[in-house]
Structure formats: structure tokens, C-alpha cells
Design an enzyme around this catalytic site. Sequence first.
Site, mmCIF file in Angstrom:
data_model
loop_
_atom_site.group_PDB
_atom_site.id
_atom_site.type_symbol
_atom_site.label_atom_id
_atom_site.label_comp_id
_atom_site.label_asym_id
_atom_site.label_seq_id
_atom_site.Cartn_x
_atom_site.Cartn_y
_atom_site.Cartn_z
ATOM 1 N N VAL A 142 0.843 -1.189 0.000
ATOM 2 C CA VAL A 142 0.000 0.000 0.000
ATOM 3 C C VAL A 142 0.877 1.237 0.000
ATOM 4 C CG1 VAL A 142 -1.741 1.261 1.283
ATOM 5 C CG2 VAL A 142 -1.756 -1.210 1.293
ATOM 6 N N CYS A 143 0.528 2.192 -0.830
ATOM 7 C CA CYS A 143 1.321 3.411 -0.907
ATOM 8 C C CYS A 143 0.458 4.583 -0.462
ATOM 9 C CB CYS A 143 1.822 3.614 -2.334
ATOM 10 S SG CYS A 143 2.694 5.152 -2.557
#
Lengths: 165, 667
Positions: A88-89
Site C-alpha cells: 500500500v502506498c
Amino acid sequence: MAGSALKRLMAEYKQLTLNPPEGIIAGPLDEENFFEWEAYIMGPEGTCFEGGVFPSRLTFPPDYPLSPPKMKFTCDLFHPNIYPDGRVCISILHAPGDDPMGYETSAERWSPVQSVEKILLSVVSMLAEPNDESAANVDAAKTWRDNREKFMEIAHRTVKQSLGL
Amino acid sequence: MPVILLERIPLPSLQTYTSVSVLVLSVALYYAYHTVTTVDINSIHELDFGDGVTVEPVADDEVLNEHHDMVNISLPYDSVGWNMFHILTSEVWCVWILVNSAYCCLILLGKAIQKLVFGELRVSEEQHLRDKFWNFLFYKFIFIFGVMNVQTLEEVVSWVAWFTILGFFTLLTQLSKDRFEYLSFSPIAARGVHVKLLCLLFVILLCSFALLFLSGYVGLQAGPTIFAFLAAECLLLGIRALYVVVRYVIHLWDMTVSSVWENKSMYIYYTELTFELSALAVDFAHHLHMLLWGNIFLSMASLVICMQLRYLFYEFKRRINRHKNYRRVVQNMEARFPMATKEELQIHNDNCAVCWERMDSARKLPCGHFFHNSCLTSWLEQDTSCPTCRTSLSEGQQVDPNSNVPDERGAAPPQPPQQQPQNMFTNHFFHFDGSRYVSWFPSFSVEVTHTQLLPGGRQRPIQTSQLDSMARQVQSVFPHIPTNVILEDLRNTRSVDFTIENILEGRVQVPPPGLTTMAVLTDSEEGSDDSDSPSTPSQPSPRALQLARSGEGEERVGTSEEAGGVSSIMDYNVPFLMETVPQPSDEAHFTTGSRFSKSTTERESMLQSRKEQMLQNARKKYLNRQTNSSKEAASQIDDTRVTSETNAADQVQLRHRNESTFQETQR
């Protein structure tokens, strides 16, 4: 030191169990190792991910909460802010020092007052509103921008897949 | 590379190795026994015939006979056992068999300790062990043949024996360290495991002292250089083992004592510092000694040692620098952030936002946030901003290069935040690095700067008192409307009358009672009523305010007031809140809180069942919706291709549009 991290994680786990936010379940995968969590996130209602249940892994560093945990979806998720391998960014997961995309102010980044709950809520919001300015998955960002219908279709398929249907 | 090659060699299993060793040893023993007895006979024969070679009944091959002759001459002892020992140690092949058996015993001992103390090894532990083993082997090989340059077999054997024992303990220490670190990740490790591990560590510690005495004894005969070589290794082993023991004890103490231990992190820090520095110093001196004494300049060994020296030197420097930084942070903190007084703490009555534990003593930041002394120290070591509100705390001359917020306060003396009007700029810096994706993509960045008054700490400070009094007026008329809603509307209208009118006309949306709690929940800094749940610095953070505001259904994202330093995270939260909160959903029961059991297994199974329930409910809902939408689709003859999700999406967009139009009309 792992001791204080352990205490804090225990407190967070307790809070998340007693008083969980809607559509979020999180806890250690195996209490032998309290630094490896699994979180289930419901796709937010009214979005294309509505109804899906997405499993993810949270890995905490020994000096948590001074450093942010790492989060990775263990299911396929086609989304502009999720790398193809599931990582996840979002800015809240980035330590104040590093800036992989080179655009965030340090105010948006990790700080020890953040918590698992806030991370997961941010992820839920991110699912609802992709931020295509800082794309982790360029294909997804492009599809989101140019071909919304196709994006919806893929998202719908993901939801179905995540439910094992 | 050689390690990989070595790993590919099919090593025999432990059982095979042990049985072969035992077999070979028994052969050697039999040989020795046989020799001793036949030599006895021989010597009798010798008395009779002078030369025993031809008469010898069993020895049929020449080599053996020769040996016999040799042995024959020197059988110093009377007892059979001692004679056998003498033969075994004097024959080269017997010596190697003995060495092999010794190794076999050692491996079996190691296995037994592993079974007893550690149980199954984890993958990372095995990997560490392997690395450590090959590393050790490599360096000691260099030492024996490069530095000491031993020649005779006896010397080689005694050095090998020494390093074998040392290596054995080093590996055990490494394993204990890994295991301790792993155990410290778990709250539920049984007492027995800790006891066993600590016992092993004490044994290692004792053995390292014993080895130190041994090296002293050897040093008396072999001279101070040898003593220094031997003692350095023992010291290193002892320091490492002691380090693990001390950390372990601190950890166990911390886990069993439930009260907050204020100075804990300082103790931990200084133990770490002392042990790491002393280990590095001893290691450095040891290597320097090797380089200078060995007279081995211009050889491969010197190169290896120089590399190691360089590494140790940089490690040392890095550690010292880190310590300097730590000292600077602590001094800076002590000078600029006073300890909170008892009254302040009482009023505040809150938990530390970093560790979520009670604050019996705390430091107060200029922005009005409280933290434990130790928590603040460890955070400031890596970043110079308030963890809660992100106000820069760096001194005037050293502005954090990461923060885009210009440091307006500088080294100004700490003042209550209410009196500090802040003129902050926020920069939005968008950067696109195309080369990350395709090499010929362009890279560009766009910087947008907002320059207007922004809510610095909490709200716009000058207006706060005005607004508050206005809000109080309004609230005296409408006590049921939350203050934040009124404040929000007042900020737009800037007049009590208009706000009252808005409320009367229903233009101000009063959130349903659930909403405020939801907003509070989302921002877990605001404590819930549960006494155990953590709550952090009291005043609502800008985030909480924003969340509350966004919950009121006024789409404010993107308006100038919202462009504050705290941004995209909240913006994300807005739609989520809007979509989920107003509709009290039916599936709430499976995410509602459950008990937090004291037993681990129960906790685990409860979590598992909650997960499964969530999944099943989601499935049910999905299938229901699917059937509903198919019914709808069947009834809608004209447009059958509208799928349920585009419907939903349209609804969302519609709602958004309604809200924005609503806002416009409000203006």
C-alpha cells in the site's frame, strides 16, 4: 526496544477488539509474534469496492511506533495507490525521512500518534477515493482516469473474488 | 560464493555421521587394545625370542608390524587403559579419529542443547547461524595460517581445539540473541522458555570466564602476545553474552512490572551504548594487535584484517555520532521544553500519545502537547517536529530539511500557543518521476503555494475568542446543537443572527447523535469512555475538527480554509464518513466490539471467528444485492445494462452534487 512496542501493540489490539471501527478487523496473525498482523477491510459503501472483504498483512518494526508498519494486501487489488504486489502506498505509512514519490510534505507522513486504526481508516478512504497523482500502479491510475467503466468492472470482479464467490 | 558451493555438497545426515564416527572410533579403540595386549604378549615373546616380528600372530601386514615395533619400544604405563591412550595419541591416524569423535560429540552436545533450550530453529535463526559459522571459520583460518603461521601439527590441533570451543559458544550466543529478540516480540512466551534461555546464557558467561582463566594460564607459558590473542576472544564472547543477559533482564522486568518505568529507555540506551562500544573497542584492539604483531604486512591476511579494521572503525564512529546526536537532543529538550507541572498533568489527565501509557511526568512542548520524557527523546532523535501537530521544533539554525513548513518560531521561548498567531505557508509539491516507469519518460514537478492565514495549532487564533462568545450566544438559543456545528456555521456567516437564521431554516445540518462519536472514533486521539483506551493530548486536533466538520455534510474539501498542513489523509476520510455514517447499517453487529479475552487462544479464536463472520455476512449481502439488482434489471426493460455498481456510483455522485449545490445556496 521491542518491549514498549509490544505494550503499545497490545493496547491497540485491545482497543480494536473492544471498539472496532466499522468494516475493519485487525489483530495479530499468531500471538507468538505480535509484530505480524492480519487486517480485514471491507470495501467502503457507495464505491466500486463496496461489499468486498480484503485481507492484508501489517508488519511492524521493532521500534514501532517510532517507525511506521508496512502494509500489504494479500489479495489482488487493482487500485492506483496499491502496488501490483499488494504493498500500500499512502503517505501516512511513509517515515518522515523517506519520500518515495517526492511530493509529500512531512506533515502527511508517519508520526507516533498514528495508529493501526488510523492507518486502516486511511486505507478505506483511499479505496474510496484513489489518488491518481501519486500512482503506485500506473496501469490502474490510467484506467481510473481514462476508462472509469473498465475500472469499475475490474473492481467489481475483485470484490467477487475477495468474497470467494 | 564458496558458501553456496559448500552448501551444495551433500552432507551426510547426523545419524550417518554419528554412526560412522562411532564405528571408526571403535575400530581405533580395538586397534589400540589389540596392540596393547599383543605388545604385552610380544614383550613376553621378546623375552624369549629377542625379536617379536616374525612371531607376531595377528599382525599380518607389514605396516602394522612396523607400528608395533615403534609402539613396542615406548609403552610407558602399566595399565592397559593408559597404554591404549598413549597409542591413540601417538599415531597420526588415531589422532584424527579422536578429533573426529570429539567433533561428533560436540555436534551431538549442540543438538542436545538446541533440543532442550531452543526447540525447532526458525529459518532466520538458521540463516544467521550459518552465516556466523562460515564467517568465523574464514577469519579463524586466516588467523591460524595467516597471522600465527603455525607449522607443527600439535600447534594446529591445539589452535583448532581452542577455536572450536570458542566458536561453539559464539554460535550459541548468537542463537540466544536471536531467540531473545524473537521472544521479545511475543507477550505469551512461557516462563520455562525464559528460564532455560537465561540458564544457557549464564553457562556461556561462566564458560567465557573459565576460558579467560585458561588463556591466562596458557599465557603464563606462551607469553603475553598469545595471552592477548586468547583473552580478547574470551572478552568478546563474555561481553556479547552479558549484553544479551542484561537486555533480557531489563525486558523481563519491564514486562512483569506493569507500572510505567520512566527511565527505562535511558537505561536501555546506555547499556546498549556501553556494550556496543566496549565490544567494538576490544575487537578493534584485537585486530590492530594482529596486524602489528603478526608482521604480515603485504599479505592477503593483512588485507583482510585491514578491511575488518576499517569496518570496525566506521561502526565505532557511527555509534559515537549517534550518541552525540542523542546528547544534543536531550540537552536541547531539557533546555527548551519544561517538565509539566503536577497541576497541568492533572488538568490534562491523559495518556502519552506515543506509548499510550499514563503520564505521571511529562514534558510540555511549545505547541501545548505533552509527552513522556523518554518517548519524546526517541522521537526527536529521528525527527524534529511535534508528533501530534507536526509543528517544527527545530532550533532556528537547523531547520529540518524535510519539513516544508518554514520555522517561524525559531528559538523563541515557549509560550502558550493561543497567543501565537501563526502565518504559515503550505506548499504542495507534486513530483512526477517518469523515469521510474519507462526510461524515456519525462520528470517534472509542480509546486503550489498557498499563502493565507491557516489554522496553526487548532483554529485561527485571533478569532477564537470572538467565535467562542458568538457560539455561546447561539448555543444558549439552541442547546441541542453541538458547538462545533455552530462554530462551523459562524465561520461562514460571521454573524450570530445569520447563523440563528440558518439553523431555524434548517440550513445547518445537525448530525445524528452517532456521528460525533464516529468522528471521535476515527480520530482515536480523542479518548472514548473506556478507561483503558488510549487518549492523547486533550484539545481536539485539527484533524478531529476537520472530521467533525466534514461529517456535517458540508463538502469543504479543496476550499481554501481546508488547505492546511494536514491534508490528504483527511480528504480521504471525508467520503468514507459521508457514505457510511448517516446510514445506520445493518451489518454493524459483526464489527462491533467483542470481549478482549485474557487467554491467548481464546483471543485468537475470537479474532478468527470475527473474520469469518465478516466474510460470511459480506457474502450474504453481496448475494442479496445481486439478486435484487437482477430483479430490478428485469423490471427495467428499457435499460437492462445498468449494473448495480454504476447505479451506486451514480448515487454517490448525485449526493456529492447535492451537497455542493447546497453549499452554494448557503453562501
